[in-house]
Structure formats: C-alpha cells, structure tokens
Scaffold this motif. Structure first.
Motif, PDB file in Angstrom:
ATOM      1  N   LEU A 103      38.896  33.772  38.953  1.00 23.77           N
ATOM      2  CA  LEU A 103      38.220  33.688  40.204  1.00 23.77           C
ATOM      3  C   LEU A 103      37.734  35.111  40.596  1.00 23.77           C
ATOM      4  CD1 LEU A 103      39.249  30.416  42.250  1.00 23.77           C
ATOM      5  CD2 LEU A 103      37.295  30.890  40.829  1.00 23.77           C
ATOM      6  N   VAL A 104      38.763  35.917  40.745  1.00 24.03           N
ATOM      7  CA  VAL A 104      38.525  37.377  41.054  1.00 24.03           C
ATOM      8  C   VAL A 104      37.721  38.002  40.387  1.00 24.03           C
ATOM      9  CG1 VAL A 104      39.977  39.522  41.849  1.00 24.03           C
ATOM     10  CG2 VAL A 104      40.931  37.143  42.470  1.00 24.03           C
ATOM     11  N   GLU A 105      37.926  37.997  39.198  1.00 26.75           N
ATOM     12  CA  GLU A 105      36.979  38.757  38.204  1.00 26.75           C
ATOM     13  C   GLU A 105      35.589  38.300  38.151  1.00 26.75           C
ATOM     14  OE1 GLU A 105      38.695  38.484  34.280  1.00 26.75           O
ATOM     15  OE2 GLU A 105      40.188  39.873  34.597  1.00 26.75           O
ATOM     16  N   LEU A 148      29.363  40.499  42.589  1.00 28.81           N
ATOM     17  CA  LEU A 148      28.819  41.487  43.496  1.00 28.81           C
ATOM     18  C   LEU A 148      27.751  42.479  43.291  1.00 28.81           C
ATOM     19  CD1 LEU A 148      32.327  42.804  44.858  1.00 28.81           C
ATOM     20  CD2 LEU A 148      30.629  41.580  46.058  1.00 28.81           C
ATOM     21  N   ALA A 149      27.594  42.776  41.571  1.00 29.32           N
ATOM     22  CA  ALA A 149      26.459  43.343  41.112  1.00 29.32           C
ATOM     23  C   ALA A 149      25.084  42.863  41.300  1.00 29.32           C
ATOM     24  CB  ALA A 149      26.876  43.492  39.563  1.00 29.32           C
ATOM     25  N   TYR A 150      25.241  41.686  41.546  1.00 31.82           N
ATOM     26  CA  TYR A 150      23.725  40.688  41.831  1.00 31.82           C
ATOM     27  C   TYR A 150      23.247  41.241  43.103  1.00 31.82           C
ATOM     28  CZ  TYR A 150      25.043  38.673  37.368  1.00 31.82           C
ATOM     29  OH  TYR A 150      25.212  38.376  35.988  1.00 31.82           O
ATOM     30  N   ILE A 151      24.209  41.894  44.193  1.00 31.17           N
ATOM     31  CA  ILE A 151      23.638  42.040  45.464  1.00 31.17           C
ATOM     32  C   ILE A 151      22.567  43.143  45.448  1.00 31.17           C
ATOM     33  CG2 ILE A 151      24.237  42.853  47.736  1.00 31.17           C
ATOM     34  CD1 ILE A 151      26.746  41.758  47.499  1.00 31.17           C
ATOM     35  N   LYS A 206      27.150  49.705  43.900  1.00 27.88           N
ATOM     36  CA  LYS A 206      28.098  50.557  44.459  1.00 27.88           C
ATOM     37  C   LYS A 206      29.079  49.770  45.230  1.00 27.88           C
ATOM     38  CE  LYS A 206      24.368  53.791  45.708  1.00 27.88           C
ATOM     39  NZ  LYS A 206      23.409  54.484  46.950  1.00 27.88           N
ATOM     40  N   LEU A 207      29.087  48.848  45.605  1.00 23.15           N
ATOM     41  CA  LEU A 207      29.814  47.817  46.328  1.00 23.15           C
ATOM     42  C   LEU A 207      30.905  47.355  45.093  1.00 23.15           C
ATOM     43  CD1 LEU A 207      30.589  46.868  48.985  1.00 23.15           C
ATOM     44  CD2 LEU A 207      29.579  44.805  48.501  1.00 23.15           C
ATOM     45  N   GLN A 208      30.528  47.176  43.869  1.00 23.77           N
ATOM     46  CA  GLN A 208      31.376  46.484  43.120  1.00 23.77           C
ATOM     47  C   GLN A 208      32.522  47.748  42.237  1.00 23.77           C
ATOM     48  OE1 GLN A 208      29.421  45.907  39.152  1.00 23.77           O
ATOM     49  NE2 GLN A 208      30.532  44.063  38.844  1.00 23.77           N
ATOM     50  N   GLU A 209      32.061  48.973  42.290  1.00 23.61           N
ATOM     51  CA  GLU A 209      32.687  50.036  41.620  1.00 23.61           C
ATOM     52  C   GLU A 209      34.107  50.050  42.272  1.00 23.61           C
ATOM     53  OE1 GLU A 209      33.688  52.305  38.721  1.00 23.61           O
ATOM     54  OE2 GLU A 209      31.966  51.205  39.047  1.00 23.61           O
ATOM     55  N   PRO A 210      34.380  50.098  43.769  1.00 21.39           N
ATOM     56  CA  PRO A 210      35.478  50.457  44.328  1.00 21.39           C
ATOM     57  C   PRO A 210      36.431  49.122  44.013  1.00 21.39           C
ATOM     58  CG  PRO A 210      33.901  50.667  46.050  1.00 21.39           C
ATOM     59  CD  PRO A 210      33.176  50.261  44.758  1.00 21.39           C
ATOM     60  N   PHE A 211      35.987  47.860  43.863  1.00 20.98           N
ATOM     61  CA  PHE A 211      36.844  46.860  43.703  1.00 20.98           C
ATOM     62  C   PHE A 211      37.322  46.944  42.312  1.00 20.98           C
ATOM     63  CE2 PHE A 211      34.550  45.261  47.290  1.00 20.98           C
ATOM     64  CZ  PHE A 211      35.630  44.341  47.838  1.00 20.98           C
ATOM     65  N   LYS A 212      36.217  47.120  41.194  1.00 23.08           N
ATOM     66  CA  LYS A 212      36.760  47.327  39.906  1.00 23.08           C
ATOM     67  C   LYS A 212      37.988  48.529  39.724  1.00 23.08           C
ATOM     68  CE  LYS A 212      32.959  46.041  37.016  1.00 23.08           C
ATOM     69  NZ  LYS A 212      31.810  46.307  35.873  1.00 23.08           N
TER      70      LYS A 212
END
Length: 446
Positions: free
Chosen positions: A355-357, A363-366, A372-378
C-alpha cells in the motif's frame, strides 16, 4: 445608569494587607507576593469615591453587577497569555508553580512515616541494582523494560491530560513507531530484530526466525507492550476531569470552576431547549445518556473508540458520582486493550509495504507538483531500507531528507505549543486564585 455604565463599574482596589494570610506560604519561600494583579485589573470607580450602588445602603451587589464583574474577570483571565502579556504571564506562572510546589511539599511532610519508608525502600532497591553479582544481567533487562514502559505510559498521560490541550503523542510517537516496525517487518521478512539495538534502532537480523515472520498478528504482538502502556497512560489522563466534576458535585457548584465545566453546564441548559442544539450537542448528549444509563458498559463503549468527546464522559461520571473503579476500570480496558487493538490494526494495514509503494506511485499523477512531491517520499523510503540492512554496530548513514527535517520541526513546534499552553494555564490558575481569595475576604468583611 445605562448597561454600558454598569459594565464599567468596578470595585475599590483591594488593600495589600488583606492578603497577608494568603501570602504567608510564599513569604516562607522568600517571595513577595502582592495583590497588584488584582488591584491593577480592578480600577477604582471614576467618581468621587462613592460605593457601588448595591453597597450604598449596606446591601449586597445586585446579580447584574456580580455577573458583569465575573464576565470582566473571565475576559481578563483569558487574555493572560504569553503572546499578549508575556511578563505578567511568566510572573503569574512562576508564582503558581512555586505555590503548588510548596503546597504539595507540605502535604508530603504531613506523611513523614510513609515518605521515610518509601525513601528506605528506594535506597534498598538502589543498592540492589548497583551491587555486582550474577543477578545484574536480569536486572539490566528489567531496568530497560521498566524504563520503556514508563516512557510510553508518560506519553499516554501527556496525550489526554488537560481537557483536550494535551500533546497528541499517538500521531507524534506511537503511530510512527508502529509504522516503522511495520515497514521494517516487510522489508526484513521477519520481526526478530537484534536486541540491542532494538528498540532504539531497527536493523534486520541475519537469519529469519519462522516464529517471527512478517504478518499482521506478529507485528501487533511486537508492539503490544508499548501500545498497551500508552493506552493505560491515556486512561490515567482522563482522571482529572472525573475528579474535578466529582469534587464540584460533592462540595457544591463554584462559579470559579465555570471554565472547567463550561461544556457540561452549557449542555445541561440546552436540554430544556432541544431545537437550539447542534449535531455536536446531540452527540454529546448521546454520550452523557449512554454513560448515565448503561454504566460500566456505556463507559467501555465510549472509551473503546477514538472519541474526542470522552472528556465529557469523564465529567458526566464524576457529576453523577459513578464509583471510581467502575469509571477507571472501564476506561482502562477500553483504551489500553480494545481501542489500541483497533488503532494498531489501522496503522499496520495502512503501512503495508504494497500500500505504501502504491501510494507513493500515485503521487506522480498529481498535476504540476506530483513528481516533485513524489521524489522526497521515494528518497525517504530508500534511506529507511538502507538503515535496516546495515550491520550491527555500524553508524547511521548520513541523511538529509526533507521529510525527516519537516517532521522533526513539526514535533518541535507541537512540544513548544504544549509547553506554552501549560504556562498559560498556570498563569490563569494563579489569576483565578487571586480573585477568588479577594472575593472571600470581601465577603468576610461585609
């Protein structure tokens, strides 16, 4: 005189010598407490020294005057906060703190025998823990487990004490801890983390123990102690509203406690006018009736679910003189066992690796800000996995992730807000103490 004129009327400034009896405790500590806080807030009548209308013929003040005076006092007390009156607030906070320490210190001295026995037992325990011998390896384990339990118990108390102004330690500490254990379990494939460094740090074991394979039930078992201790702490934190309402019922209603029992008293008044009740008021009324009519199982039901209105249940139990063990027993079972089971299950399922992945990928679909938001989480998840697979004794890898920095600052701000709220609360309690003493002296002189 019109209503505005009546509202501006205040009583004659209080003389300093009438506070001598009240100040004796602080004077023993070397403090010079004065009634300046009261005299500055109760300005003399802007007239030729005439007494208030109710006192011209020796009569007591009218109900309107008393109500206006209490309203003005309440507004002044609510304005006593650090960002408005920092010097006065800190002054009152320190005075209230020293006064409370003195009062509780004197209460302790009244039980010298018990204090002496506790000190003697504490000294014997200290010697037992510090004398070398084969028992030390068992004591080290016991000491670590005790400190671990007290840590989570204290965080639980902080979360619920203070009638809603507490520190929300589930979101800041217990929730992230359960989430970290969950992510580590699915990454490592097991929960047999080496101890030490667990629970201070989590690293994957070299071999997988079949009894500790990653599963929901094993994860729940791994975090059971800290979750139950945190729940027990929240149950302890619900006792102040109960005791406050119980004392108020037994000793009679005190207008000075109006702020503390405001919601409960307002709800009692709205019962006679149901059409003015909001949905929130109806929910509060439902909880009150459930606790009043069902008793133990009603309290258990309210405590077993995340319920922001549970303070009202505690006040209701105190007001209707529900026995202590009925209230505390139901609250303890509900919060430490049933509620924690629900919350643990929710966090573990929410932080399942799959679920986390999937959430991070979504997030990439926003539009615009998604990548930009996805990169820090990765980057954050990648760093966490690297930490888990390092060898025992290796240093922590350098990390400059923005999410970790934001969370640390968020925790610091929450703790700062909690400390500020405590300072404001102590200062307002001292303000209430001053005015209550002044009214008592005034009644005795009348």
């Amino acid at each position: 005189m019109n209503a505005e004129g009546e509202r501006k009327q205040d009583y004659v400034a209080i003389d300093v010598d009438i506070s001598e009896e009240f100040n004796v405790n602080l004077q023993r500590l070397g403090l010079n407490m004065s009634m300046a806080g009261v005299s500055n807030s109760t300005v003399k009548r802007k007239s030729d020294g005439m007494a208030p209308p109710g006192h011209r013929n020796g009569n007591s003040p009218s109900q309107t005057e008393v109500s206006a005076s209490r309203t003005a006092e309440k507004e002044e007390r609510e304005a006593l906060v650090l960002w408005r009156k920092p010097i006065k607030t800190l002054n009152y906070f320190l005075r209230e703190l020293f006064l409370d320490l003195y009062i509780y210190g004197m209460k302790i001295l009244h039980h010298r025998v018990i204090v002496g026995l506790v000190a003697l037992v504490s000294f014997a325990v200290w010697l037992f823990f510090n004398v070398g011998g084969p028992h030390q390896k068992y004591l080290d384990s016991f000491r670590k487990q005790t400190i671990w339990c007290l840590y989570w118990l204290g965080l639980g108390v902080l979360s619920s004490v203070g009638l809603g102004t507490g520190l929300h330690t589930f979101l800041l500490y217990l929730g992230p801890h359960i989430a970290t254990v969950t992510l580590a379990a699915y990454e490592c494939g097991s929960l047999n983390f080496p101890e030490p460094p667990y629970p201070d740090e989590i690293i994957c074991a070299d071999t997988i123990d079949p009894q500790w394979e990653a599963s929901i039930w094993n994860i729940m078992s791994k975090v059971r102690v800290e979750a139950m201790m945190w729940g027990a702490g929240t149950a302890l934190g619900e006792l102040p509203p109960y005791f406050m309402a119980r004392a108020s019922r037994l000793s009679g209603y005190d207008p000075d406690d109006e702020n503390d029992l405001k919601d409960f008293e307002e709800l009692q008044r709205k019962k006679n006018n149901p059409e003015s009740m909001t949905n929130l008021d109806r929910a509060k009324l439902f909880i009150e009736r459930l606790v009043e009519k069902v008793g133990f199982f009603g309290i258990l039901a309210c405590a077993s679910i995340p319920n922001p209105l549970f303070d009202l249940a505690g006040i209701t139990c105190g007001h209707f003189l529900v026995p202590f063990w009925t209230f505390f027993g139901a609250t303890l079972i509900g919060k430490a066992v049933i509620k924690m089971l629900i919350q643990k299950m929710f966090v573990i399922i929410a932080f399942n690796e799959m679920l986390v992945e999937r959430a991070v990928t979504t997030l990439a679909y926003i539009p615009a800000i998604g990548p930009k938001l996805q990169e820090p989480f990765k980057l954050f998840l990648l760093n966490q996995k690297k930490k888990l697979h390092r060898k025992s004794g290796e240093g922590m890898p350098a990390e400059g992730n923005i999410l970790a920095a934001i969370f640390e600052k968020f925790v610091a701000l929450m703790i700062l807000y909690f400390v500020v709220s405590i300072i404001n609360s102590f200062a307002q309690s001292y303000h209430k103490r001053l005015h209550k003493k002044a009214r008592g002296v005034k009644k005795s002189t009348d």
